[in-house]
Design a protein around this motif. Structure first.
Motif, mmCIF file in Angstrom:
data_model
loop_
_atom_site.group_PDB
_atom_site.id
_atom_site.type_symbol
_atom_site.label_atom_id
_atom_site.label_comp_id
_atom_site.label_asym_id
_atom_site.label_seq_id
_atom_site.Cartn_x
_atom_site.Cartn_y
_atom_site.Cartn_z
ATOM 1 N N ASN A 41 0.876 -1.349 0.105
ATOM 2 C CA ASN A 41 0.092 -0.025 -0.110
ATOM 3 C C ASN A 41 0.874 1.211 -0.010
ATOM 4 O OD1 ASN A 41 -2.907 -1.039 0.625
ATOM 5 N ND2 ASN A 41 -1.496 -2.093 1.996
ATOM 6 N N CYS A 42 2.016 1.105 0.351
ATOM 7 C CA CYS A 42 2.748 2.531 0.738
ATOM 8 C C CYS A 42 4.233 2.748 -0.248
ATOM 9 C CB CYS A 42 3.312 2.426 2.172
ATOM 10 S SG CYS A 42 1.942 1.888 3.385
ATOM 11 N N ALA A 43 4.574 1.571 -0.403
ATOM 12 C CA ALA A 43 6.006 1.493 -1.093
ATOM 13 C C ALA A 43 5.799 2.375 -2.557
ATOM 14 C CB ALA A 43 6.227 0.225 -1.272
ATOM 15 N N VAL A 44 4.592 2.298 -3.133
ATOM 16 C CA VAL A 44 4.447 2.767 -4.317
ATOM 17 C C VAL A 44 4.763 4.392 -4.381
ATOM 18 C CG1 VAL A 44 2.139 3.185 -4.170
ATOM 19 C CG2 VAL A 44 2.645 3.081 -6.452
ATOM 20 N N CYS A 45 4.642 4.885 -3.383
ATOM 21 C CA CYS A 45 5.052 6.317 -3.142
ATOM 22 C C CYS A 45 6.009 6.705 -2.237
ATOM 23 C CB CYS A 45 3.636 7.121 -2.630
ATOM 24 S SG CYS A 45 2.454 7.120 -3.789
ATOM 25 N N HIS A 46 6.262 5.963 -1.254
ATOM 26 C CA HIS A 46 7.320 6.096 -0.278
ATOM 27 C C HIS A 46 8.747 5.120 -0.592
ATOM 28 C CE1 HIS A 46 5.279 8.768 2.013
ATOM 29 N NE2 HIS A 46 4.056 8.108 2.160
ATOM 30 N N GLY A 47 8.613 4.394 -1.648
ATOM 31 C CA GLY A 47 9.990 3.606 -1.851
ATOM 32 C C GLY A 47 9.765 2.368 -0.990
ATOM 33 N N GLY A 74 -5.041 10.702 6.018
ATOM 34 C CA GLY A 74 -4.400 11.471 4.868
ATOM 35 C C GLY A 74 -3.829 12.575 5.276
ATOM 36 N N GLU A 75 -3.025 13.291 4.148
ATOM 37 C CA GLU A 75 -2.440 14.659 4.298
ATOM 38 C C GLU A 75 -1.978 15.085 2.956
ATOM 39 O OE1 GLU A 75 0.121 15.313 7.945
ATOM 40 O OE2 GLU A 75 1.656 15.704 6.426
ATOM 41 N N GLU A 76 -2.525 16.189 2.672
ATOM 42 C CA GLU A 76 -2.380 16.805 1.231
ATOM 43 C C GLU A 76 -2.292 15.514 0.128
ATOM 44 O OE1 GLU A 76 -0.860 20.082 0.705
ATOM 45 O OE2 GLU A 76 -1.155 20.484 2.965
ATOM 46 N N GLU A 77 -1.200 15.364 -0.559
ATOM 47 C CA GLU A 77 -1.221 14.242 -1.747
ATOM 48 C C GLU A 77 -1.595 12.914 -0.732
ATOM 49 O OE1 GLU A 77 -1.063 15.097 -5.253
ATOM 50 O OE2 GLU A 77 -1.448 17.145 -3.958
ATOM 51 N N MET A 78 -1.218 12.829 0.279
ATOM 52 C CA MET A 78 -1.268 11.361 0.580
ATOM 53 C C MET A 78 -2.783 10.690 0.989
ATOM 54 S SD MET A 78 0.487 9.111 3.114
ATOM 55 C CE MET A 78 -0.410 7.878 4.245
ATOM 56 N N PRO A 79 -3.112 9.817 0.453
ATOM 57 C CA PRO A 79 -4.613 9.579 0.591
ATOM 58 C C PRO A 79 -4.721 8.798 2.030
ATOM 59 C CG PRO A 79 -3.467 7.822 -0.608
ATOM 60 C CD PRO A 79 -2.380 8.916 -0.528
HETATM 61 C C1 HEC Z 1 -0.372 8.264 -3.528
HETATM 62 C C2 HEC Z 1 0.982 8.113 -2.820
HETATM 63 C C3 HEC Z 1 1.053 7.818 -1.288
HETATM 64 C C4 HEC Z 1 0.779 6.485 -0.854
HETATM 65 C C5 HEC Z 1 0.207 5.394 -1.446
HETATM 66 C C6 HEC Z 1 1.108 6.660 0.474
HETATM 67 N N1 HEC Z 1 1.663 7.934 0.903
HETATM 68 FE FE1 HEC Z 1 2.382 8.598 2.649
HETATM 69 N N2 HEC Z 1 2.552 10.421 1.919
HETATM 70 C C7 HEC Z 1 2.453 10.845 0.655
HETATM 71 C C8 HEC Z 1 2.875 12.162 0.385
HETATM 72 C C9 HEC Z 1 2.719 13.037 -0.881
HETATM 73 C C10 HEC Z 1 3.012 12.798 1.923
HETATM 74 C C11 HEC Z 1 3.471 14.132 2.046
HETATM 75 C C12 HEC Z 1 2.341 14.642 2.618
HETATM 76 C C13 HEC Z 1 2.317 16.171 2.930
HETATM 77 O O1 HEC Z 1 2.403 16.729 1.938
HETATM 78 O O2 HEC Z 1 2.017 16.720 3.914
HETATM 79 C C14 HEC Z 1 3.130 11.477 2.479
HETATM 80 C C15 HEC Z 1 3.499 11.547 3.881
HETATM 81 C C16 HEC Z 1 3.643 10.332 4.834
HETATM 82 C C17 HEC Z 1 3.937 10.647 6.057
HETATM 83 C C18 HEC Z 1 4.482 11.850 6.735
HETATM 84 C C19 HEC Z 1 3.537 12.599 7.482
HETATM 85 C C20 HEC Z 1 4.219 13.738 8.245
HETATM 86 O O3 HEC Z 1 3.494 14.779 8.223
HETATM 87 O O4 HEC Z 1 5.457 13.608 8.640
HETATM 88 C C21 HEC Z 1 3.923 9.242 6.551
HETATM 89 C C22 HEC Z 1 4.294 8.724 8.023
HETATM 90 C C23 HEC Z 1 3.403 8.338 5.535
HETATM 91 N N3 HEC Z 1 3.072 9.112 4.490
HETATM 92 C C24 HEC Z 1 2.873 7.107 5.630
HETATM 93 C C25 HEC Z 1 2.465 6.217 4.795
HETATM 94 C C26 HEC Z 1 2.036 4.908 4.918
HETATM 95 C C27 HEC Z 1 2.316 4.082 6.016
HETATM 96 C C28 HEC Z 1 1.488 4.477 3.973
HETATM 97 C C29 HEC Z 1 0.529 3.332 3.540
HETATM 98 C C30 HEC Z 1 -0.329 2.840 4.459
HETATM 99 C C31 HEC Z 1 1.331 5.488 2.782
HETATM 100 N N4 HEC Z 1 1.956 6.775 3.555
HETATM 101 C C32 HEC Z 1 1.149 5.680 1.470
HETATM 102 C C33 HEC Z 1 1.995 10.048 -0.334
HETATM 103 C C34 HEC Z 1 1.588 8.616 -0.275
#
Ligand code: HEC
Length: 102
Positions: A41-47, A74-79
């Protein structure tokens, strides 16, 4: 004549005021299971190792509550994964992330 019309009206449930964040925090996450949740679920965006791709590097994340919060909301682009992952899966992936990608 006996009537067994006892109604148990369960007014508990409905989250009883406890937030989903609290419910997830109350669980013990399994890092090993979390690695699978992360890969799926996460590696696609976070490696694969959390070092970032389209999403930021999250290798330094060590606050369990913050990781669970961002996964739920979620947060901004993060779903948000609110509807996609179970409480246990979120606890697992948060345990994995906060372990610092060993
Ligand atoms: C579609 C791409 C995408 C996916 C899928 C995704 N993320 Fe993210 N994530 C982001 C982005 C973009 C940000 C930066 C958000 C921002 O601008 O504040 C982020 C931020 C984060 C942060 C840091 C938040 C902070 O404020 O420090 C964490 C922790 C995180 N993601 C964990 C996860 C985890 C765990 C998953 C899987 C369950 C996940 N992400 C899936 C795109 C993604």
């Amino acid at each position: 004549m006996k009537r067994l019309g006892v109604l148990f009206v369960a007014l508990v449930g409905c989250n009883g005021g406890e937030s989903r964040l609290d419910q997830v925090l109350a669980l013990t996450g399994d890092e090993g299971d979390g690695a699978t949740v992360f890969a799926d679920n996460c590696a696609v965006c976070h490696g694969a190792d959390g070092s970032g791709d389209s999403g930021p590097n999250i290798q330094g994340e060590d606050e369990l509550e913050e990781v669970i919060g961002v996964v739920l909301s979620g947060e901004e682009e993060m779903p948000s994964f609110d509807g996609d992952l179970s409480d246990q899966e979120i606890a697992d992936v948060a345990a994995y992330v906060t372990a610092g990608f060993p």
